[in-house]
Design a protein around this motif. Structure first.
Motif, PDB file in Angstrom:
ATOM      1  N   ASN A  33      -9.318   2.839  11.251  1.00  0.00           N
ATOM      2  CA  ASN A  33      -9.849   4.162  11.573  1.00  0.00           C
ATOM      3  C   ASN A  33     -11.354   4.331  11.355  1.00  0.00           C
ATOM      4  O   ASN A  33     -12.030   4.925  12.199  1.00  0.00           O
ATOM      5  N   PRO A  34     -11.947   3.821  10.249  1.00  0.00           N
ATOM      6  CA  PRO A  34     -13.383   4.087  10.062  1.00  0.00           C
ATOM      7  C   PRO A  34     -14.272   3.577  11.193  1.00  0.00           C
ATOM      8  O   PRO A  34     -15.425   3.979  11.290  1.00  0.00           O
ATOM      9  N   THR A  46     -18.373   4.951  12.503  1.00  0.00           N
ATOM     10  CA  THR A  46     -19.578   4.173  12.202  1.00  0.00           C
ATOM     11  C   THR A  46     -20.269   3.733  13.493  1.00  0.00           C
ATOM     12  O   THR A  46     -19.630   3.607  14.546  1.00  0.00           O
ATOM     13  N   PRO A  73      -4.006  -2.079   6.882  1.00  0.00           N
ATOM     14  CA  PRO A  73      -2.644  -1.936   7.413  1.00  0.00           C
ATOM     15  C   PRO A  73      -1.548  -2.109   6.366  1.00  0.00           C
ATOM     16  O   PRO A  73      -0.438  -1.627   6.585  1.00  0.00           O
ATOM     17  N   SER A 116      -1.205   1.383   5.767  1.00  0.00           N
ATOM     18  CA  SER A 116      -1.193   2.324   6.898  1.00  0.00           C
ATOM     19  C   SER A 116      -0.111   2.048   7.924  1.00  0.00           C
ATOM     20  O   SER A 116       0.268   2.939   8.670  1.00  0.00           O
ATOM     21  N   VAL A 124     -13.965  -6.984   6.972  1.00  0.00           N
ATOM     22  CA  VAL A 124     -15.213  -6.250   6.782  1.00  0.00           C
ATOM     23  C   VAL A 124     -14.805  -4.938   6.135  1.00  0.00           C
ATOM     24  O   VAL A 124     -14.186  -4.086   6.786  1.00  0.00           O
ATOM     25  N   PRO A 169     -15.709  -2.217   2.487  1.00  0.00           N
ATOM     26  CA  PRO A 169     -16.481  -2.001   1.254  1.00  0.00           C
ATOM     27  C   PRO A 169     -15.643  -2.189  -0.005  1.00  0.00           C
ATOM     28  O   PRO A 169     -16.189  -2.274  -1.101  1.00  0.00           O
ATOM     29  N   ASN A 195      -9.180  -4.130  -1.533  1.00  0.00           N
ATOM     30  CA  ASN A 195      -7.994  -3.275  -1.627  1.00  0.00           C
ATOM     31  C   ASN A 195      -6.737  -4.022  -1.199  1.00  0.00           C
ATOM     32  O   ASN A 195      -6.732  -5.252  -1.104  1.00  0.00           O
ATOM     33  N   PRO A 222     -19.785  -3.800   4.071  1.00  0.00           N
ATOM     34  CA  PRO A 222     -20.894  -3.054   4.663  1.00  0.00           C
ATOM     35  C   PRO A 222     -21.636  -2.302   3.553  1.00  0.00           C
ATOM     36  O   PRO A 222     -21.067  -2.075   2.486  1.00  0.00           O
ATOM     37  N   ASN A 257      -6.630   9.214   4.414  1.00  0.00           N
ATOM     38  CA  ASN A 257      -5.789   8.044   4.643  1.00  0.00           C
ATOM     39  C   ASN A 257      -5.671   7.250   3.346  1.00  0.00           C
ATOM     40  O   ASN A 257      -5.337   7.821   2.324  1.00  0.00           O
ATOM     41  N   SER A 258      -5.991   5.942   3.393  1.00  0.00           N
ATOM     42  CA  SER A 258      -5.671   5.117   2.221  1.00  0.00           C
ATOM     43  C   SER A 258      -6.852   4.855   1.300  1.00  0.00           C
ATOM     44  O   SER A 258      -6.702   4.191   0.290  1.00  0.00           O
ATOM     45  N   VAL A 267       4.686   5.261   1.581  1.00  0.00           N
ATOM     46  CA  VAL A 267       5.744   5.831   2.427  1.00  0.00           C
ATOM     47  C   VAL A 267       6.121   4.879   3.562  1.00  0.00           C
ATOM     48  O   VAL A 267       7.276   4.843   4.012  1.00  0.00           O
TER      49      VAL A 267
END
Ligand SMILES: Nc1nc2c(c(=O)[nH]1)N[C@H]1C(S)=C(S)[C@@H](COP(=O)(O)OP(=O)(O)OC[C@H]3O[C@@H](n4cnc5c(=O)[nH]c(N)nc54)[C@H](O)[C@@H]3O)O[C@H]1N2
Ligand SMILES: Nc1nc2c(c(=O)[nH]1)N[C@H]1C(S)=C(S)[C@@H](COP(=O)(O)OP(=O)(O)OC[C@H]3O[C@@H](n4cnc5c(=O)[nH]c(N)nc54)[C@H](O)[C@@H]3O)O[C@H]1N2
Ligand code: SF4
Ligand SMILES: [Mo]
Length: 739
Positions: free
Chosen positions: A105-106, A110, A395, A398, A418, A420, A423, A435, A618-619, A704
């Protein structure tokens, strides 16, 4: 030294203008920019924490590379060399399809995500492309592709002028709007009612948006397509259709009448759990409004009949004469869109140019379903995905079946992220390329300018300079393009931008309808402004666009330039083979029997829906102390009647089971959800090892999406069913001897 700087907020689709105060290079406060032409000072709690997000100590400052199984810091040159070696080995041995690209999504927030993914995918030439779209809005693209011939021609509600807003499965008072870029959604809804307009919300939950509405229609999740078909049926049956100025531009109206015939309010009221009289009232109010806009979001897309729902949303706009007129649903005109040209038939929209290897899902917009990513990696055989390029994507949290994806990613030959953060997903990478902070990045809304409820243009340059040879995100992406093109490891990434510019200019100078027709490409390229390759590209796109803009003109107006309210664009916007709006596309008509079957084969038992929290995204925004806790909790919301039935009380732990697995979640009893419906937010489950998310790990929540196995999809778009899927809920059995 204290200074202020302007920066567009990259954290949601509202794109608010922020005024940042900085102490040297540290943001000490973020306020709404009152002079911003689009947002006029609006800001939400997330925007206000821009400084904390920017300075999050868990942000990676250097690339990571895997050595002896562990991720360790390295230099940029070494990191890119490792990517070239890793991807090179996989493509040499197995071809480009063995590399999957996952776009998160991001990327729509950007500059890098707006400009380079097409080049990355073009250089790689893999058929295994996955994105958040198939967890989100792909059904809308498909519906618009068939209706208008262009999957990116998405009408948005003309919020500032409409007299009647029908919201289906969206909660903009919390999400701040989506596929309808509007800063200050709350203020716009208030203004709508102040000028005598009405708001109706169709949602199985009494959301904040539903509470602010004049009418809240609560229905059984997943049944919107049947309900909207019944509204269409009533419009025809009661002679309430009136296409107005649109009439000569529409085909297929009689076919829609025939498709809707079986969906009488009486036929659907049982499955939707909405009285027939209320459905009739909905239709009559919509038809009677001086102007009206029907608008659907995640509760209308990430559902079992997502494409049918998304199509019906615009069928209603068309049948009531509200498409493409002020106060209705209108097509934005982005500053970097191709300048309008005379109407002409187009090629139309098709899917299925190739299919996924394991389940045979059709390609849609050159993508395969994110729900199929895990099986494409972990199913042995020819054509298997052995390497992944994850660009701003998580993912594991997500997409459906995080555990399976987690294991699949762990088994890859090579993965580059890519991102930051280290996770749940990037922890599997062999190389992580972080980034820089948002303050060190430029901002331009390529995506949301095509979805905004008013046309404007704004651009923010980086507020803080990059130091120590650290690449910006555009350069990171450009280097990936080069690696995939087989360029030398030390090739200048600026060449990627110059190639894109040369290609655009070659096309424009040869196009009689382009403002640059007949020019000399080399001379035009030399005249472009901008300090960087991406700025030169933006300058060119603005020059080719519909408003006669240049980067210099935009830079001269730091609060933005207002380009006016939305204006009608039919027929110029249409690209269908007939040159008309094709209201009854064959692939959509072919899915109607599946919907008809639900009227007689009703599923019983509870279903689960998602929800979003104002102070979350989101996450990836659970790591900021200022946004954690309070009401931002990963709880299972259960109606009091269901709680009694399942033997649950507030604060107890529920066991929730779905196709893909089971999870335990704390119970929140509330009558905001309807009986038969439970709700859990997504993006949680920060309890995996090997991540660097100190704050998120304190309140990990549960994922979930573990309840899904990836098999429930809207077949026309490949979009995962994230709302309205069946679950079993019970009290957590007591462990014998436990306490
Ligand atoms: N059950 C359920 N699941 C859902 C949803 C739901 O409603 N219910 N919603 C779905 C929707 S609508 C979406 S869009 C998806 C989102 O799915 P994803 O895109 O996979 O998830 P995000 O949490 O948005 O974050 C993506 C990643 O981008 C990183 N990131 C943040 N900023 C930047 C940046 O500037 N550059 C780069 N390179 N990376 C960055 C974050 O650290 C994170 O790892 O989730 C979907 N999943
Ligand atoms: N604060 C915050 N803002 C965000 C995000 C976030 O995570 N947090 N995520 C961003 C992203 S990526 C997106 S895509 C947007 C999403 O923006 P929205 O779609 O506005 O957000 P949701 O909260 O997912 O709203 C979906 C609504 O659909 C309802 N619903 C569920 N099932 C059904 C159904 O079957 N029928 C109907 N009619 N309704 C149903 C839910 O109850 C919910 O109210 O938000 C964006 N903005
Ligand atoms: S509403 Fe969205 S864009 Fe505006 S400040 Fe909040 S997060 Fe940023
Ligand atoms: Mo989304």
């Amino acid at each position: 030294m204290t200074r202020t700087a302007l920066r567009i907020c990259p954290l949601c689709e509202a794109t608010c203008g922020l005024t940042l105060t900085l102490e040297d290079d540290t943001v000490t406060s973020a306020r709404g920019d009152r002079d911003d032409v689009f947002s006029a000072g609006f800001i939400c709690p997330k925007g206000a924490t821009f400084g904390a997000l920017d300075a999050d100590p868990d942000r990676l400052s250097r690339p990571l590379v895997r050595r002896d199984g562990r991720l360790v810091e390295t230099g940029w040159a070494e990191a890119f060399a490792a990517v070239a070696a890793g991807l090179g080995a996989v493509t040499a041995a197995h071809g480009p399809d063995a590399v999957g690209v996952v776009l998160g999504n991001p990327n729509v927030h950007t500059v890098a995500g707006g400009l380079y993914p097409a080049q990355i995918v073009g250089a790689l030439r893999s058929r295994n492309i996955f994105s958040a779209s198939t967890l989100d809005q792909m059904p809308k693209h498909v519906a618009c592709g068939y209706l208008f011939g262009d999957p990116n021609a998405i009408p948005v509600p003309d919020l500032d002028r409409t007299d009647h807003l029908l919201i289906i499965g969206a909660n903009p008072l919390v999400s701040n709007g989506s596929l309808a870029t509007a800063a200050d959604f709350p203020g716009k809804l208030k203004a709508l009612r102040r000028r005598g307009g009405r708001i109706t919300v169709i949602d199985p939950k009494r959301t904040r948006t539903a509470e602010a509405a004049d009418r809240h229609v609560s229905l059984r999740p997943g049944t919107d397509a049947a309900l909207l078909f019944a509204v269409v049926q009533v419009l025809f049956a009661e002679g309430l259709t009136d296409l107005g100025a649109l009439a000569s531009h529409v085909t297929g109206v009689e076919e829609v009448r025939a498709l809707a015939a079986a969906f009488t309010p009486e036929a659907v009221e049982g499955v939707c759990e909405v009285p027939a009289a209320e459905i009739r009232a909905l239709a009559r109010e919509l038809a009677a409004a001086p102007s009206a806009a029907v608008y659907g979001r995640l509760g209308s897309t990430a559902v079992e009949f997502g494409t049918l729902c998304s199509w019906l949303v615009d069928v209603l706009n068309v049948l009531t004469g509200n498409l493409d007129r002020p106060g209705g649903a209108m097509f934005p005109l982005s500053p970097t869109a191709r300048a309008p040209r005379p109407a002409a038939p187009g090629k139309g929209f098709t899917v299925g140019r190739w299919h996924s290897r394991v389940s045979g899902h059709p390609e849609v917009k050159s993508e395969l379903p994110s729900a199929a990513l895990a099986e494409e990696i972990d199913t042995p055989g020819e054509g298997r995905v052995r390497a992944v390029i994850a660009l701003a994507a998580n993912p594991v949290l997500s997409a459906p079946d995080g555990h399976r994806l987690d294991r699949a990613l762990a088994g890859l030959d090579f993965m580059v992220s890519v991102d930051p953060y280290l996770n749940e997903t990037s922890r599997h990478a062999h190389v992580v390329l972080p980034p820089p902070r948002p303050t060190q990045s430029a901002h331009y809304d390529f995506a949301f300018s095509t979805l905004a409820v008013r046309n404007t243009v704004r651009y923010s340059r980086p507020v803080v300079e990059l130091a120590d040879g650290r690449p910006g995100e555009p350069e990171i992406y450009a280097r990936l393009v080069q690696i995939l093109s087989g360029a030398a490891p030390d090739a200048d990434p600026a060449a990627v931008d110059e190639q894109a510019i040369a290609r655009l200019l070659a096309r424009a100078t040869a196009d009689p309808l382009s403002p640059l027709h007949g020019g000399d490409p080399a001379e035009l390229a030399a005249r472009l402004g901008g300090r960087t390759g991406y700025e030169r590209r933006l300058d060119l796109m603005l020059r080719l666009g519909p408003y006669g803009l240049t980067l210099d003109k935009v830079l001269a107006q730091p609060h933005g330039i207002d380009l006016g309210p939305l204006a009608p664009r039919v027929p110029e916007v249409l690209r269908t083979p007939s040159g008309r709006i094709e209201l009854a596309p064959a692939p959509i008509a072919a899915d109607v029997p599946r919907l008809l079957r639900t009227l007689t084969e009703r599923a019983a038992g509870p279903v689960l829906i998602g929800r979003r929290h104002l102070r979350s995204n989101n996450s990836w925004m659970h790591n900021l102390p200022a946004l954690s806790g309070g009401t931002n909790l990963c709880t299972l919301q259960v109606h009091p009647e269901d709680a009694a039935r399942f033997g649950l009380v507030d604060g107890a732990t529920a066991l929730v089971k779905g196709d893909g697995g089971e999870i335990e979640a704390p119970v929140e009893v509330t009558d905001a959800v309807r009986p038969g419906v439970v709700s859990l937010p997504h993006g949680w489950g920060h309890d995996r090892s090997g991540t660097r998310l100190a704050t998120a790990g304190l309140h990990p929540g549960v994922n979930v999406n573990q309840l899904l196995d990836g098999s429930r999809l809207d077949p026309l778009s490949g979009t995962a069913v994230l709302n309205g899927f069946p679950v079993q809920v019970s009290a957590l059995p007591e462990v014998p001897g436990g306490n």
